[in-house]
Design a protein around this motif. Structure first.
Motif, short mmCIF file in Angstrom:
data_model
loop_
_atom_site.label_atom_id
_atom_site.label_comp_id
_atom_site.label_asym_id
_atom_site.label_seq_id
_atom_site.Cartn_x
_atom_site.Cartn_y
_atom_site.Cartn_z
N VAL A 241 -4.66 3.88 -30.62
CA VAL A 241 -4.39 2.49 -31.21
C VAL A 241 -4.34 1.71 -30.84
CG1 VAL A 241 -2.07 2.43 -32.64
CG2 VAL A 241 -3.30 4.64 -32.18
N GLU A 242 -4.63 0.21 -31.01
CA GLU A 242 -4.70 -0.75 -31.37
C GLU A 242 -3.97 -2.00 -32.02
OE1 GLU A 242 -8.98 -1.96 -30.58
OE2 GLU A 242 -8.17 -4.05 -30.49
N ASN A 243 -3.39 -2.76 -31.20
CA ASN A 243 -3.16 -4.06 -31.86
C ASN A 243 -3.73 -4.46 -32.61
OD1 ASN A 243 -1.52 -6.06 -33.35
ND2 ASN A 243 0.41 -5.65 -30.86
N GLY A 244 -4.28 -4.80 -32.82
CA GLY A 244 -5.56 -5.51 -33.68
C GLY A 244 -4.43 -7.80 -34.57
N SER A 245 -3.42 -7.83 -34.03
CA SER A 245 -2.75 -8.58 -34.48
C SER A 245 -3.01 -10.15 -33.43
CB SER A 245 -1.58 -9.33 -35.04
OG SER A 245 -0.58 -8.64 -33.50
N GLU A 246 -2.69 -11.08 -33.50
CA GLU A 246 -3.03 -11.99 -33.00
C GLU A 246 -1.41 -12.52 -32.21
OE1 GLU A 246 -5.32 -14.92 -34.60
OE2 GLU A 246 -6.84 -13.81 -34.99
#
Lengths: 339, 384
Positions: A230-235
């Protein structure tokens, strides 16, 4: 709100007596503070001769609110809450909420002119609809038939709150329509105007999964290992993961191999900053002994991965992946699901 | 004397500034007083930025309460004229004001004025300017800033503690490296621990207390620096290792951290371990905030109302967030940044013509008594 386009009520030249204002209701934020010692207090360099002076108190102006025992100064965070400063970012899986205010504005008198004639505003209604990238038509958020019209005195406001679960990436448009009856001493008419607010919904969590066979379990059922990243793809968003769980199909049992999982005593917090990821592993096992047969569709479905998270000050988000499973012909296939 | 300023190799050092700033000066021969150090490099006008009055609402800029130029610095601070105080401090430092420029060797006076300048800049929303200006100090760990006490023979730092603490954050911002703040706080903490040990060895009770409090203060500031770096979880771990004496403060700090992170259960857990006794005021504040975070607004409002009845607290009323309540606070003389920001946000919601309400609000606040809570506000405070 972000991008207001145009009032579509161009035919009526006379300005409206009712204005519409919109604020996105993100969670309020804890206000930071930088406590300071007051300047020009007797110098407390270590070179000053004894006795050493006591440390001076904190300058009130450097605190986030009038000094009070509730303030944990000199700590950065304080319990006073500020309203959202801007629209911010909107993410798939989170709830979108905003307040719509229809105001009976008092027009300013024209310089030197006669006082403007008074208007009575009756039966004010607010309608709200949402357009999502995939929906062919607008989704009603505030159906007009479910609300009575409200009369507004000068300066009064009719406030409504709407909520919407964001499930898709891309362009969304919030359309708000205000209808009211405007009466002067001699005449009356029903007026209406519409405003559009456009915003972009972005993906927050990216989920990648991989399954591998583990052979038969102790009771003879087939076993698989399901790994997920699970990856946090936000900036800019920091995400606190409350839950990463596997919702299994019938006839399967699963084991959560993640030590932070629910029920554990000293639960380790999973916090994903932008770009960070977390790996989770589940063992999936058939409850019944394997009879040697293979599914007709050549695919075994395990279930869905469910992710629950909180953002700053507790804003909630929730996502489920598509149905995850394994294919028998290509046992080490990697499936990618974008959340 | 040595300047602590790092210099580029291409630039020839000024008179009396050796190329290696880190080496300490020649030790004075025994029995003679050491030569006083020259701090003229901190009095140069080019260090300091001009402050624009353009971001001040007219209600303040044109007020009769604006202090005349010759107002003493202490009075400016007392009345909350922080912008004027920041200007006045620099005029004195650079010898362009009504008070004489301090002697380049008078480090007490110079550092007092510099602290005033930079503290005031952070108070008027000009932290970025302060962060540029503090670069003039160079490395405060340089031996240049140390001096031997002629009486006790101990080595002391010439810069007041408060300035050293504020310098940590400002330099970290100025150099765009927040990790630097954490390291610098730890360096100060090492010194505080040493002094604390000294105080204990010499049975100097007041020194012991002073350094203990400073150490505690630094520990809490490290947690704040970690939060600003985005490492809230790390800040929580750090707080766990701190000893903060006062009742309930640590619980409040930890709860606020977890709320910031979004871990509402953990925030509740910080205050729910006092079974069998009354919930304290601080705990109730945390619980009300947790309700807000869970979107249980009715429960939150009930708790805030109870807190409001129990005693006056600007924070509680602001968090209740009613327009009439906030206007009542302003009428009662309150003017915190958050109060004004929230109230003007409500004005923006309530009318197409919010500007006139904002201007009226700025006029009302400009008419308030001048106190050290700060009088002058900026346009940003009223979203003007």
């Amino acid at each position: 709100m972000s991008h207001q386009r145009y009032p579509s009520d161009a035919a009526v030249k006379e300005p409206h007596s009712v204005s519409l204002k919109v604020l996105r209701l993100s969670r309020p934020s804890l206000v930071p503070q930088y406590p300071l010692s007051p300047p020009l207090t007797p110098p407390s360099t270590s070179s000053s001769p004894a006795p050493t002076p006591a440390p001076p108190p904190i300058l009130p102006a450097s605190l986030s609110y009038t000094p009070s025992p509730t303030n944990p100064s000199p700590f950065l965070l304080s319990p006073i809450l500020a309203l959202p400063p801007s629209f911010g970012s909107a993410y798939v899986g989170s709830s979108f909420s905003c307040t719509l205010c229809a105001n009976h504005d008092i027009p300013p008198p024209i310089d030197g002119g006669p006082p403007l004639s008074r208007k009575t505003i009756r039966d004010v209604r607010i309608e709200a609809e949402m357009k999502t990238p995939s929906s062919p038509q607008l989704i009603k958020l505030l159906p007009p038939e479910e609300q009575p019209g409200i009369d507004l005195q000068e300066g009064e406001t009719l406030q409504r709150v709407v909520g919407f679960e964001l499930k898709e990436e891309g362009n969304h448009v919030l359309a708000v329509q205000v209808t009211y009856y405007e009466a002067t001493e001699t005449s009356g008419r029903t007026r209406t105007f519409r405003k559009l607010y456009q915003f972009i919904v972005k993906g927050l969590l990216v989920v990648r999964t991989k399954t591998s066979e583990l052979g038969l379990g102790g009771k003879g059922g087939r076993r698989w290992c399901l790994e997920a990243q699970v990856e946090n793809g936000s900036e800019e968003e920091v995400v606190f993961m409350e839950e990463i769980g596997l919702e299994l199909e019938k006839g399967l049992k699963g084991r959560d191999l993640n030590f932070w999982g629910r029920g554990g005593g000293g639960r380790e917090k999973v916090v994903l900053r932008p770009g960070e990821g977390e790996e989770v592993v589940f063992i999936v096992e058939e409850e019944q002994e394997w009879d040697g047969g293979v599914e007709e569709e050549e695919k075994k479905v395990f279930g869905t991965l469910q992710l629950g998270w909180r953002g700053e000050m507790g804003g909630r988000g929730w996502l489920a992946t598509g149905r995850l499973g394994t294919r028998f012909l290509r046992p080490r296939e990697v499936t990618t699901t974008t959340g | 004397m040595h300047s602590p300023l790092p210099r580029s190799p291409g630039r020839s050092p000024g008179p009396g500034t050796p190329s290696n700033p880190r080496r300490s000066g020649p030790a004075a021969p025994p029995g003679t007083a050491p030569r006083p150090k020259d701090f003229s490099f901190l009095l140069r006008p080019e260090i300091f930025h001009p402050l624009t009055p353009l971001n001040i609402p007219p209600a303040f800029r044109n007020s009769t309460k604006q202090p005349p130029p010759q107002t003493p610095l202490a009075e400016l601070l007392e009345k909350g004229h922080f912008r004027a105080a920041a200007i006045s401090a620099v005029q004195t430092l650079t010898g362009t004001g009504h008070t004489p420029q301090p002697d380049p060797t008078d480090h007490n006076k110079i550092f007092e004025l510099l602290y005033t300048r930079w503290a005031c800049l952070t108070l008027i929303n000009s932290t970025d300017l302060a962060a540029q200006e503090v670069k003039a100090l160079g490395d405060l760990n340089s031996a240049f800033y140390l001096a031997e006490d002629p009486v006790t023979g101990k080595t002391n730092h010439l810069v007041p503690w408060e300035l050293r603490v504020v310098n940590v954050r400002l330099q970290a911002i100025g150099f765009g490296d927040l990790r630097r703040a954490v390291m610098s706080y730890y360096e100060l903490a090492r010194e505080a621990r040493m002094k604390l040990a000294e105080g204990m060895g010499e049975h100097d009770h007041s020194a012991r207390e002073l350094w203990r409090e400073r150490l505690e203060d630094l520990g809490v500031r490290v947690a704040g620096a970690l939060v600003e770096m985005g490492d809230v979880k790390g800040a929580g771990e750090h707080l766990r290792g701190l000893k903060v004496a006062e009742g309930g403060k640590m619980e409040m700090m930890r709860a606020l951290l977890w709320l910031r992170l979004g871990d509402v259960d953990a925030a509740r857990g910080c205050v729910m371990n006092g079974e069998g006794r009354e919930v304290t005021r601080g705990e109730k504040v945390v619980l009300a905030l947790c309700d807000m975070a869970d979107a249980e607004y009715e429960d939150a409002v009930r708790k805030w109302r109870e807190l409001e009845e129990e005693g006056e607290d600007e924070m509680v009323t602001v968090n209740l967030a009613g327009r009439v309540l906030l206007e009542g606070l302003v009428d009662a003389g309150r003017s915190s940044h958050t109060l004004l920001f929230n109230l003007t946000t409500m004005y923006e919601l309530c009318t197409e013509r919010a500007r006139s309400l904002k201007v009226k609000l700025s006029e009302k606040v400009a008419g308030m008594e001048e106190t050290n809570h700060g009088w002058e506000k900026t346009n940003a405070d009223f979203k003007l």
